[in-house]
Design a protein around this motif. Structure first.
Motif, PDB file in Angstrom:
ATOM      1  N   ARG A 115      -4.431   4.152  -0.492  1.00 39.12           N
ATOM      2  CA  ARG A 115      -4.208   4.604   0.827  1.00 39.12           C
ATOM      3  C   ARG A 115      -5.282   5.480   1.653  1.00 39.12           C
ATOM      4  O   ARG A 115      -5.688   6.291   0.920  1.00 39.12           O
ATOM      5  CB  ARG A 115      -2.640   5.130   0.945  1.00 39.12           C
ATOM      6  N   LYS A 116      -5.614   5.023   2.543  1.00 45.50           N
ATOM      7  CA  LYS A 116      -6.514   5.586   3.325  1.00 45.50           C
ATOM      8  C   LYS A 116      -6.185   6.851   4.049  1.00 45.50           C
ATOM      9  O   LYS A 116      -5.106   6.586   4.840  1.00 45.50           O
ATOM     10  CB  LYS A 116      -7.245   4.521   4.250  1.00 45.50           C
ATOM     11  N   ASN A 117      -7.195   7.817   3.958  1.00 48.65           N
ATOM     12  CA  ASN A 117      -6.707   9.070   4.995  1.00 48.65           C
ATOM     13  C   ASN A 117      -7.492   8.828   6.375  1.00 48.65           C
ATOM     14  O   ASN A 117      -8.206   7.905   6.443  1.00 48.65           O
ATOM     15  CB  ASN A 117      -7.229  10.199   4.264  1.00 48.65           C
ATOM     16  N   ASP A 124       0.868  -1.187   0.124  1.00 47.09           N
ATOM     17  CA  ASP A 124      -0.122  -0.101  -0.134  1.00 47.09           C
ATOM     18  C   ASP A 124       0.731   1.270  -0.196  1.00 47.09           C
ATOM     19  O   ASP A 124       0.446   2.221  -0.475  1.00 47.09           O
ATOM     20  CB  ASP A 124      -0.750   0.017   1.096  1.00 47.09           C
ATOM     21  N   CYS A 175     -15.918  15.038   7.949  1.00 43.06           N
ATOM     22  CA  CYS A 175     -15.465  14.084   6.900  1.00 43.06           C
ATOM     23  C   CYS A 175     -16.338  14.051   5.745  1.00 43.06           C
ATOM     24  O   CYS A 175     -17.671  13.835   6.068  1.00 43.06           O
ATOM     25  CB  CYS A 175     -14.900  12.604   7.624  1.00 43.06           C
ATOM     26  N   ASN A 227      -2.420   3.906  11.530  1.00 39.52           N
ATOM     27  CA  ASN A 227      -3.491   2.853  11.570  1.00 39.52           C
ATOM     28  C   ASN A 227      -3.652   2.679  12.899  1.00 39.52           C
ATOM     29  O   ASN A 227      -4.986   2.168  13.190  1.00 39.52           O
ATOM     30  CB  ASN A 227      -2.848   1.452  10.803  1.00 39.52           C
ATOM     31  N   GLU A 272     -11.111   8.237   6.298  1.00 38.50           N
ATOM     32  CA  GLU A 272     -11.602   6.689   5.988  1.00 38.50           C
ATOM     33  C   GLU A 272     -11.132   5.613   6.790  1.00 38.50           C
ATOM     34  O   GLU A 272     -11.991   4.863   6.893  1.00 38.50           O
ATOM     35  CB  GLU A 272     -10.783   6.451   4.401  1.00 38.50           C
ATOM     36  N   LYS A 273     -10.132   5.796   7.550  1.00 40.38           N
ATOM     37  CA  LYS A 273      -9.665   4.871   8.544  1.00 40.38           C
ATOM     38  C   LYS A 273     -10.637   4.830   9.679  1.00 40.38           C
ATOM     39  O   LYS A 273     -11.074   3.778  10.030  1.00 40.38           O
ATOM     40  CB  LYS A 273      -8.306   5.034   8.783  1.00 40.38           C
ATOM     41  N   LYS A 316     -13.620   6.100   9.219  1.00 39.62           N
ATOM     42  CA  LYS A 316     -15.137   5.602   9.044  1.00 39.62           C
ATOM     43  C   LYS A 316     -15.182   4.058   8.786  1.00 39.62           C
ATOM     44  O   LYS A 316     -16.223   3.620   9.357  1.00 39.62           O
ATOM     45  CB  LYS A 316     -15.411   6.338   7.566  1.00 39.62           C
ATOM     46  N   ALA A 317     -13.968   3.523   8.462  1.00 36.47           N
ATOM     47  CA  ALA A 317     -13.973   2.145   8.224  1.00 36.47           C
ATOM     48  C   ALA A 317     -14.400   1.460   9.682  1.00 36.47           C
ATOM     49  O   ALA A 317     -15.085   0.588   9.857  1.00 36.47           O
ATOM     50  CB  ALA A 317     -12.723   1.769   7.633  1.00 36.47           C
TER      51      ALA A 317
END
Lengths: 190, 439
Positions: free
Chosen positions: B214-216, B177, B438, B317, B219-220, B222-223
């Motif tokens: 790659r998640k910002n 990633d 976001c 992360n 997004e991290k 929200k996941a």
């Protein structure tokens, strides 16, 4: 002539050192950001004195004795500076209904447990205290003691939360908080 | 999952090779079959560009390089040794026709290689997973090392002692990633600038697997906030955060590296043990009714350890979340919730500084925090009708705490609304907490 000059030089040096070492004195409740390194936060108006004494209260069968003393010029080691402060230092004994001592910080056995004032609140005649928590700093938080009269204090305790681990708090450590987790508990001066 | 462990029969009893470790010749001294083609090609590039690549003290001990169960010329890690100690680990991933060198300092990796290079009696352990399919493809190397009870008889065949294990885990998707835009500290630079990669002599024209972007931080989080398992457990913590009196207390749970959640961990009245951060993305716990509804200095320090536990330098992360609640007459279920997540946003050097090279006085941090609470409460802008800190007051408390810990702009604060929407909380130009929704 040379000796006299040397004496004056020594005297002058001592005077300069004395002046430069005299720390700045500030009143209680001075904002932390405004306290310079080495300053002295002093109880200029004797606002701490009315709290001094031995107080007793009862909660859920336990008897709690508070020994409140005024400590002047206490060394305060903070994260980014050190200074001195007049504080109310509290030691305590908690006994159960059978008279068995559950925790006693007055005998010097719990130097890790700290309970002392951060400042006073003149608007409601109370003082805020930092409580380090019991072992592993469990139960750390703020305690507010409000003067109800010359002989009575009202107790409020706001414990914070803590994530522990075996590394920071070995299994088997007694992390029971013996101080009463309640609000409005009345303590009476002995 | 059935995990079968089988031991290789041979026990390696040699210490490090007597051959010159800086030799350009390669002989496999690890305990496993390695991708020797990749190791030799990487060595060739390293020795041709050593002056440029070398960014840390010590010598790479190439004979102990491991490709961690990968054989497609894609990844290796090699211990860097100085004065008989492994001081860092050089990781070399390939993406397409380029390879990238970066020095890492993860204690678990260093410990792994220290035992591998200098341990006297050791044996490989193969670990076979019966379930091969995983959301993240991670490979593992594990070996056992003999700890003799009596140094005069260190032979495991005849002496007393015990076997301990060392493991290293590499998660491929996370690695890939990031490799194309990675800097020497293992951090993604966000693209742009010169590509720091070196041409791979083996060609490697195959394109890497198609990977998600790659998640910002939005997004991290929200996941996490939209994951049903997390939502359910956060719901449990919300209920726990309301309980007063004798049943009041803390609970928590962890989120594993593969995104699965651990069980609810029951705690004590004022504490919870979330266990080791190894193998975890992050953790969540509840704050009790009388506790401050914001991350505290010990919470921040715990989060740093989650950041450290992230594979391949994806520090951000790692996270720590908390849930708190307070009564609210105008709220739908009579309660207002505080649900905040923090992540480390600095680089690995800064993380090392905060974890290993800062002598935190935890008493002083907590006194400062309590002091700041009472100071902020005296400002009417920061309290609600019940004289408790309002959202802005709580957020100001957090940023003032970061400043006190000299971590300004090194930690991301995010608020999760009841509907799952995520907000980044930042300081505006005037130094006041400000909310950015976001997308």
């Amino acid at each position: 002539m040379k000796t006299i000059f040397s004496k004056y030089l020594v005297l002058l040096t001592l005077i300069i050192i004395t002046i430069s070492c005299k720390s700045q004195t500030l009143p209680l409740n001075t904002l932390m950001d405004n306290i310079p390194q080495g300053a002295y936060v002093k109880d200029l108006n004797n606002e701490l004195n009315p709290y001094v004494g031995i107080y007793k209260g009862n909660y859920q069968g336990n008897e709690i004795t508070l020994f409140i003393n005024k400590v002047e010029h206490k060394f305060e080691k903070r994260t980014n500076k050190d200074y001195f402060m007049d504080v109310l230092d509290v030691k305590y004994i908690v006994k159960n209904s059978a008279g068995l001592v559950l925790q006693d910080t007055s005998n010097g056995n719990f130097s890790n447990i700290k309970l002392y004032s951060l400042g006073v609140n003149p608007e409601d005649s109370s003082a805020d205290f930092h409580y380090s928590g019991t072992n592993c700093r469990v139960g750390w938080g703020l305690i507010n003691l409000k003067k109800l009269s010359s002989t009575q204090l009202s107790w409020e305790y706001y414990p914070n939360n803590r994530i522990v681990s075996d590394a920071t708090c070995p299994p088997g450590t007694d992390t029971t908080v013996y101080l009463p987790h309640t609000k409005g508990l009345v303590f009476t001066k002995q | 999952m059935t995990v079968l462990l089988s031991l290789y029969s041979c026990i390696h009893e040699e210490i490090i090779s007597s051959a010159d470790p800086s030799s350009t010749e390669y002989t496999n001294k690890s305990l496993w079959k390695e991708d020797e083609t990749y190791i030799k090609n990487v060595m060739q590039v390293y020795f041709e560009n050593e002056a440029e690549i070398k960014k840390a003290n010590g010598i790479p001990f190439w004979n102990y390089a491991t490709t961690v169960e990968t054989f497609d010329e894609r990844f290796l890690m090699v211990p860097v040794v100085s004065n008989n100690k492994v001081v860092s680990v050089l990781q070399v991933p390939r993406r397409g026709s380029k390879i990238y060198f970066y020095y890492t300092y993860y204690p678990e990796h260093i410990s792994f290689f220290q035992a591998l290079v200098f341990g006297k009696h050791k044996k490989a352990i193969t670990r076979e997973n019966s379930t091969a399919a995983k959301s993240i493809s991670c490979t593992t190397q594990t070996f056992a090392i003999w700890y003799p009870a009596d140094e005069s008889n260190p032979d495991p065949e005849s002496g007393e002692g015990s076997w301990g294990t060392r493991t290293v885990v590499v998660c491929r998707e996370l690695l890939e990633d990031c490799v194309s835009i990675i800097d020497e500290f293992g951090q993604c630079t966000g693209g742009g600038g010169n590509d720091p990669g070196y041409q791979y002599p083996g060609g490697g024209s195959d394109s890497p697997p198609k990977l998600p972007p790659r998640k910002n931080p939005c997004e991290k989080t929200k996941a996490i906030s939209t994951d049903p398992a997390v939502t359910e457990k956060v719901g449990t913590l919300k209920e726990q955060s309301k309980i007063k009196g004798d049943n009041s207390g803390e609970k928590g749970f962890n989120v594993n590296l593969d995104g699965t959640t651990g069980g609810i961990i029951p705690g004590e009245k004022h504490s919870v043990d979330l266990g080791s951060e190894a193998g975890k993305q992050g953790g969540y716990h509840n704050h009790t009714p009388d506790g401050i509804k914001m991350h505290s200095p010990p919470d921040i320090l715990k989060m740093l350890n989650y950041a450290l536990a992230q594979p391949n330098g994806n520090l951000s992360n790692g996270f720590l979340g908390f849930v708190g609640s307070e009564k609210c007459s105008t709220c739908p279920d009579g309660y207002k919730y505080h649900n905040y997540i923090i992540r480390f946003s600095g680089n690995s050097q800064e993380l090392e500084k905060f974890i290993f090279h800062t002598n935190w006085d935890k008493d002083a941090l907590e006194i400062d925090y309590n002091n700041k609470v009472r100071e902020i409460k005296k400002n009417p802008l920061y309290i609600n009708q019940d004289k408790k800190l309002n959202n802005t007051g709580l957020q100001k408390l957090f940023f003032d705490t970061l400043k006190n810990m000299k971590m300004e702009e090194k930690v991301t604060l995010q608020k999760i609304e009841d509907n799952g929407l995520v907000q980044n909380i930042i300081l505006d130009n005037a130094g006041n907490p400000s909310t950015i929704q976001c997308p």
